[in-house]
Design an enzyme around this catalytic site. Structure first.
Site, short mmCIF file in Angstrom:
data_model
loop_
_atom_site.label_atom_id
_atom_site.label_comp_id
_atom_site.label_asym_id
_atom_site.label_seq_id
_atom_site.Cartn_x
_atom_site.Cartn_y
_atom_site.Cartn_z
CE LYS A 1 -3.41 -2.83 0.04
NZ LYS A 1 -4.45 -3.26 0.94
C1 LIG Z 1 -5.40 -4.26 1.33
C2 LIG Z 1 -6.87 -4.12 1.33
C3 LIG Z 1 -7.65 -4.47 2.44
C4 LIG Z 1 -7.10 -5.18 3.63
O1 LIG Z 1 -6.03 -4.58 4.22
P1 LIG Z 1 -5.03 -5.47 5.15
O2 LIG Z 1 -4.19 -4.42 5.79
O3 LIG Z 1 -4.27 -6.34 4.22
O4 LIG Z 1 -5.86 -6.22 6.10
C5 LIG Z 1 -9.00 -4.22 2.38
N1 LIG Z 1 -9.59 -3.67 1.30
C6 LIG Z 1 -8.86 -3.35 0.21
C7 LIG Z 1 -9.56 -2.73 -0.95
C8 LIG Z 1 -7.50 -3.58 0.18
O5 LIG Z 1 -6.80 -3.29 -0.91
#
Ligand SMILES: *Cc1c(COP(=O)(O)O)cnc(C)c1O
Length: 383
Positions: free
Chosen positions: A186
């Site tokens: 991210k």
């Molecule tokens: C990455 C992501 C999540 C979950 O995040 P984590 O930190 O991996 O639990 C939820 N929704 C979307 C759209 C994502 O890209």
């Protein structure tokens, strides 16, 4: 023949020496968790997104779970989520015994279609969830209008969209509650981690308790007030972020503008160079938004290419390009099919897109030569 066997992943963290120093400093301090680094990170992130409150949690998924739980969602309730999203968006509704209801997306942006959201509202609907797919903010005006006209809260899954904005207003302050993720792919990372932002201090307080077993005070607060007793008032979880993770997040956050600018420059390169490649087109970018450029997604004309998307993926990966797919609609996963008897046809636009999309590598340290390598691999598909 490809001369390079280098592997270009679809995403990668950008951890610098100053990030490492910030983490080490906390490791040498008194507080590895529930210490001062967590509220400092929360405050900085709240400021970045223009929200009054931010609550750090252990993942983006925990952020979604906490956001839904704070709205009192439970068994029998319906949660409207976009069909084009990661399974965590709908799984978090399942944790609470609620039923996810999927809304279809716009074919050009893959952002949730507010008109389909409107159509999916029933007497059982308790919340509408938006996803800023690939980092592009969805139509918050339309979604807020639909939500408000039915007296429903709007939650944003902005796990792709830290740093994005809609009509000048940052993502994180556009919905009643917003969830962010700090997974390594991210925009910024804490290893694992997440955040809920809101302008409602009561809800923020509730989520602070929810992330700490449903207890009203944390360890440091009790230590400071010289008391050992506490009350557990709701069934919470251990969703705490550690202080060394918060220090990493804080250090990364100071570079947010630089990270976004780097992603934006790579996307401009992709857009320009992709224009001449047949049978491949990028998603539409809408006006009045700044895009976080989390994912660079292209749509393939698989018929004209005479290749299936799976063949395309394997050719790209064979050329060292870590191409990926974001996403198969969650309701087509076996768990959902078994539990809810869902199948093809529920959200036809998302399903068709899901068969044609490919996510190309995009991360700040990519060189122009990496972009060229990806594009050469794409070009060779039609030869
Ligand atoms: C990455 C992501 C999540 C979950 O995040 P984590 O930190 O991996 O639990 C939820 N929704 C979307 C759209 C994502 O890209």
């Amino acid at each position: 023949m490809a001369t390079s066997t280098k592997w270009i992943p679809y995403g990668r963290q950008d951890v610098r020496e100053e990030d490492i120093a910030a983490v080490v400093e906390v490791l040498r301090s008194d507080w590895l968790t529930t210490g001062p680094a967590v509220p400092a990170f929360e405050k900085a992130l709240a400021k970045t997104v223009g929200a009054t409150d931010a609550v750090a949690v252990s993942s983006g998924t925990a952020a979604l779970h906490a956001a839904y739980a704070s709205l009192g969602i439970g068994p029998g309730d319906e949660v409207i989520v976009p069909a084009m999203t990661f399974a965590a968006t709908s799984n978090a509704a399942l944790y609470l015994g609620a039923r996810p209801v999927f809304a279809d997306v716009d074919p050009d942006t893959l952002l949730v279609d507010p008109e389909d959201v409107q159509r999916k509202i029933t007497a059982r609907t308790r919340v509408i969830v938006a996803v800023d797919y690939a980092g592009q903010p969805c139509d918050y005006d339309a979604l807020r209008h639909v939500a408000r006209s039915h007296g429903l809260p709007l939650v944003a899954d902005a796990c792709h969209a830290l740093g994005a904005s809609f009509r000048g207003q940052p993502v994180g302050s556009l919905a009643d509650l917003t969830a962010f993720s700090f997974h390594p792919v991210k925009t910024i990372t804490t290893g694992e981690g997440g955040m809920v932002t809101t302008n409602d201090p009561d809800r923020a307080r509730w989520i602070r308790s929810f992330r700490n077993h449903g207890i009203t005070t944390d360890h440091r607060e009790r230590s400071e007030s010289g008391t050992v007793s506490y009350d557990m008032v709701v069934l919470g979880y251990n969703y705490r972020l550690t202080d060394f993770q918060a220090a990493l997040g804080m250090s990364q956050l100071t570079r947010l503008d630089e990270i976004l600018a780097g992603r934006c420059a790579l996307v401009a390169l992709y857009d320009r160079k992709l224009a001449g490649i047949p049978h491949v087109r990028s998603l539409r970018r809408l006006p009045e938004r700044s895009h976080a450029n989390h994912l660079y997604v292209v749509r393939l004309d698989t018929e004209a290419l005479a290749l299936s998307r799976e063949q395309v993926l394997s050719r790209l990966r064979g050329a060292g390009v870590g191409a990926n797919v974001h996403y198969r609609p969650p309701y087509l996963h076996p768990y959902y099919r078994d539990r809810f008897a869902t199948s093809e046809g529920l959200c036809p636009i998302a399903e068709e897109a899901a068969r044609q999309i490919v996510t190309l590598p995009l991360f700040p340290q990519m060189a122009e030569s990496d972009v060229d390598h990806v594009l050469e691999a794409l070009r060779s598909l039609s030869r």
